[in-house]
Enzyme design. Sequence first.
Site, PDB file in Angstrom:
ATOM      1  N   TYR A  71      -1.702   0.137  10.281  1.00 24.75           N
ATOM      2  CA  TYR A  71      -2.044  -0.534   9.022  1.00 24.75           C
ATOM      3  C   TYR A  71      -0.851  -0.510   8.069  1.00 24.75           C
ATOM      4  O   TYR A  71      -0.404  -1.556   7.573  1.00 24.75           O
ATOM      5  CB  TYR A  71      -3.267   0.138   8.381  1.00 24.75           C
ATOM      6  CG  TYR A  71      -3.503  -0.315   6.955  1.00 24.75           C
ATOM      7  CD1 TYR A  71      -3.964  -1.596   6.673  1.00 24.75           C
ATOM      8  CD2 TYR A  71      -3.218   0.537   5.878  1.00 24.75           C
ATOM      9  CE1 TYR A  71      -4.142  -2.015   5.362  1.00 24.75           C
ATOM     10  CE2 TYR A  71      -3.406   0.121   4.566  1.00 24.75           C
ATOM     11  CZ  TYR A  71      -3.866  -1.153   4.314  1.00 24.75           C
ATOM     12  OH  TYR A  71      -4.032  -1.571   3.020  1.00 24.75           O
TER      13      TYR A  71
ATOM     14  N   THR B 229       0.813  -1.210   0.000  1.00 23.56           N
ATOM     15  CA  THR B 229       0.000   0.000   0.000  1.00 23.56           C
ATOM     16  C   THR B 229       0.846   1.260   0.000  1.00 23.56           C
ATOM     17  O   THR B 229       1.964   1.261   0.549  1.00 23.56           O
ATOM     18  CB  THR B 229      -0.915  -0.002   1.251  1.00 23.56           C
ATOM     19  OG1 THR B 229      -1.513   1.282   1.398  1.00 23.56           O
ATOM     20  CG2 THR B 229      -0.131  -0.296   2.526  1.00 23.56           C
TER      21      THR B 229
HETATM   22  N1  NAD Z   1      -8.824  -1.061  -1.096  1.00 23.82           N
HETATM   23  C1  NAD Z   1      -7.732  -0.294  -1.233  1.00 23.82           C
HETATM   24  O1  NAD Z   1      -7.803   0.876  -1.668  1.00 23.82           O
HETATM   25  C2  NAD Z   1      -6.372  -0.869  -0.884  1.00 23.82           C
HETATM   26  C3  NAD Z   1      -5.260  -0.041  -0.994  1.00 23.82           C
HETATM   27  C4  NAD Z   1      -4.001  -0.580  -0.699  1.00 23.82           C
HETATM   28  C5  NAD Z   1      -3.878  -1.908  -0.336  1.00 23.82           C
HETATM   29  N2  NAD Z   1      -4.975  -2.690  -0.215  1.00 23.82           N
HETATM   30  C6  NAD Z   1      -4.795  -4.086   0.192  1.00 23.82           C
HETATM   31  O2  NAD Z   1      -5.462  -4.938  -0.721  1.00 23.82           O
HETATM   32  C7  NAD Z   1      -5.913  -6.120  -0.058  1.00 23.82           C
HETATM   33  C8  NAD Z   1      -7.363  -6.372  -0.409  1.00 23.82           C
HETATM   34  O3  NAD Z   1      -8.141  -5.244   0.013  1.00 23.82           O
HETATM   35  P1  NAD Z   1      -9.696  -5.147  -0.303  1.00 23.82           P
HETATM   36  O4  NAD Z   1     -10.010  -3.711  -0.468  1.00 23.82           O
HETATM   37  O5  NAD Z   1     -10.052  -6.096  -1.381  1.00 23.82           O
HETATM   38  O6  NAD Z   1     -10.320  -5.629   1.091  1.00 23.82           O
HETATM   39  P2  NAD Z   1     -11.512  -6.663   1.381  1.00 23.82           P
HETATM   40  O7  NAD Z   1     -11.824  -6.505   2.838  1.00 23.82           O
HETATM   41  O8  NAD Z   1     -12.614  -6.488   0.405  1.00 23.82           O
HETATM   42  O9  NAD Z   1     -10.825  -8.077   1.098  1.00 23.82           O
HETATM   43  C9  NAD Z   1     -10.074  -8.771   2.042  1.00 23.82           C
HETATM   44  C10 NAD Z   1     -10.487 -10.231   1.959  1.00 23.82           C
HETATM   45  O10 NAD Z   1      -9.642 -11.007   2.814  1.00 23.82           O
HETATM   46  C11 NAD Z   1     -10.448 -11.883   3.618  1.00 23.82           C
HETATM   47  N3  NAD Z   1      -9.680 -12.106   4.841  1.00 23.82           N
HETATM   48  C12 NAD Z   1      -9.293 -11.182   5.769  1.00 23.82           C
HETATM   49  N4  NAD Z   1      -8.541 -11.763   6.714  1.00 23.82           N
HETATM   50  C13 NAD Z   1      -8.420 -13.087   6.392  1.00 23.82           C
HETATM   51  C14 NAD Z   1      -7.758 -14.188   6.968  1.00 23.82           C
HETATM   52  N5  NAD Z   1      -7.060 -14.056   8.105  1.00 23.82           N
HETATM   53  N6  NAD Z   1      -7.848 -15.395   6.357  1.00 23.82           N
HETATM   54  C15 NAD Z   1      -8.566 -15.545   5.207  1.00 23.82           C
HETATM   55  N7  NAD Z   1      -9.220 -14.523   4.618  1.00 23.82           N
HETATM   56  C16 NAD Z   1      -9.149 -13.308   5.197  1.00 23.82           C
HETATM   57  C17 NAD Z   1     -11.769 -11.158   3.787  1.00 23.82           C
HETATM   58  O11 NAD Z   1     -12.839 -12.006   4.092  1.00 23.82           O
HETATM   59  C18 NAD Z   1     -11.913 -10.476   2.427  1.00 23.82           C
HETATM   60  O12 NAD Z   1     -12.571 -11.324   1.491  1.00 23.82           O
HETATM   61  C19 NAD Z   1      -5.678  -5.888   1.436  1.00 23.82           C
HETATM   62  O13 NAD Z   1      -4.546  -6.630   1.825  1.00 23.82           O
HETATM   63  C20 NAD Z   1      -5.412  -4.400   1.533  1.00 23.82           C
HETATM   64  O14 NAD Z   1      -4.554  -4.088   2.602  1.00 23.82           O
HETATM   65  C21 NAD Z   1      -6.235  -2.206  -0.467  1.00 23.82           C
END
Ligand code: NAD
Length: 337
Positions: A147, A123
């Site tokens: 985070y 991120t």
């Molecule tokens: N959304 C953004 O703008 C953004 C920006 C930078 C980085 N990210 C990173 O991208 C990744 C995905 O983000 P997102 O927006 O799709 O979030 P999201 O919450 O939609 O997806 C996360 C998924 O991981 C699953 N999950 C969480 N903990 C778990 C565990 N311990 N075991 C198994 N499954 C688990 C959840 O059920 C969910 O389906 C994350 O790692 C986040 O840090 C997101």
Amino acid sequence: MTEANRPTVLVTGGAGYIGSHAVLALVDRGWPVCVVDNLTTGFRFAIPEGVTLYEGDIEDAALLARIFAEQKVGAVMHFAGSIIVPESVENPLKYYHNNTAKTRALIAAAVEAGVGHFIFSSTAAAYGIPEVSPVTEDSPKLPINPYGMSKLMTEFMLADTARAHAMNYCALRYFNVAGADPQARTGQSTAGATHLIKVAVEAALGKREHVGVFGTDFATPDGTGVRDYIHVSDLAEAHVLALEALIAQPARSLTMNCGYGRGFSVLEVLDAVDRVTNRTIDRRLQGRRAGDPDSLISDNSRIKATLPWVPRYAELDTIVAHALAWERKLTEIRGEV
Ligand SMILES: NC(=O)c1ccc[n+]([C@@H]2O[C@H](COP(=O)([O-])OP(=O)(O)OC[C@H]3O[C@@H](n4cnc5c(N)ncnc54)[C@H](O)[C@@H]3O)[C@@H](O)[C@H]2O)c1
């Protein structure tokens, strides 16, 4: 590598927002895929038919060993994690547990199974409040919340693991992810999401009364925060290309920003939402939130030089239109008013 001898890709968090787009990008390009997700913030409906979902946790070593063997997994795309910055300030140990400690368990299981390639959702929060924007990958990494730190710690674990074991990795540092699959097969579905474009289209569809504009005195042309919004399907495509690059050069690991290298202010985004939806959203001007930089824009020269990545959906109105189409579909799926 021909399609026939491609290894299976295990997508962790594949039922979530970005992970489900990565699953589609892989399936669309003929990669064998399976998903592990504990469904805490993900949804079964986000996974396309024909893709096996293992409902479970990334720290479950026995489950992972079974998946790696059963599916002949050769690469991991790791999206699972907790993503709410203010929550990480209130409950840092949840973030060091779910994002850092559990990822350590996942990496260990992957090494144990001989998985050769690992792609990680990092991120822009790894940079904290950068002094210079656009931000290059070599800018100081000074996260200002747990985070960002929980993610940066994972980057360190991967770098050390890649030096010691037969695994290369790619850390992709996402800027502001937005939009939805152009065919509306998946999108952002989490209730109470805080992402601006998601919140704004919810408001345009009457699911929220107004949109808060946090801070109007930033050092930007209109005083509101400027961010680099990247379409989630272009981001998913970057993952597939990164996977191909890791397979092509197993001795090389990569760390790359994922953004378009341009920014829009909060007011510009809200104008786009008004334009695309043909409505006028109620904007509430409020004070700044702690730790919000004036402007956060990627320098994306490295990813452009390294991968044959050609973004297809960089127009702000396209990003908004796809987010809107998904929000409407979600209303149907959930039977919301
Ligand atoms: N959304 C953004 O703008 C953004 C920006 C930078 C980085 N990210 C990173 O991208 C990744 C995905 O983000 P997102 O927006 O799709 O979030 P999201 O919450 O939609 O997806 C996360 C998924 O991981 C699953 N999950 C969480 N903990 C778990 C565990 N311990 N075991 C198994 N499954 C688990 C959840 O059920 C969910 O389906 C994350 O790692 C986040 O840090 C997101």
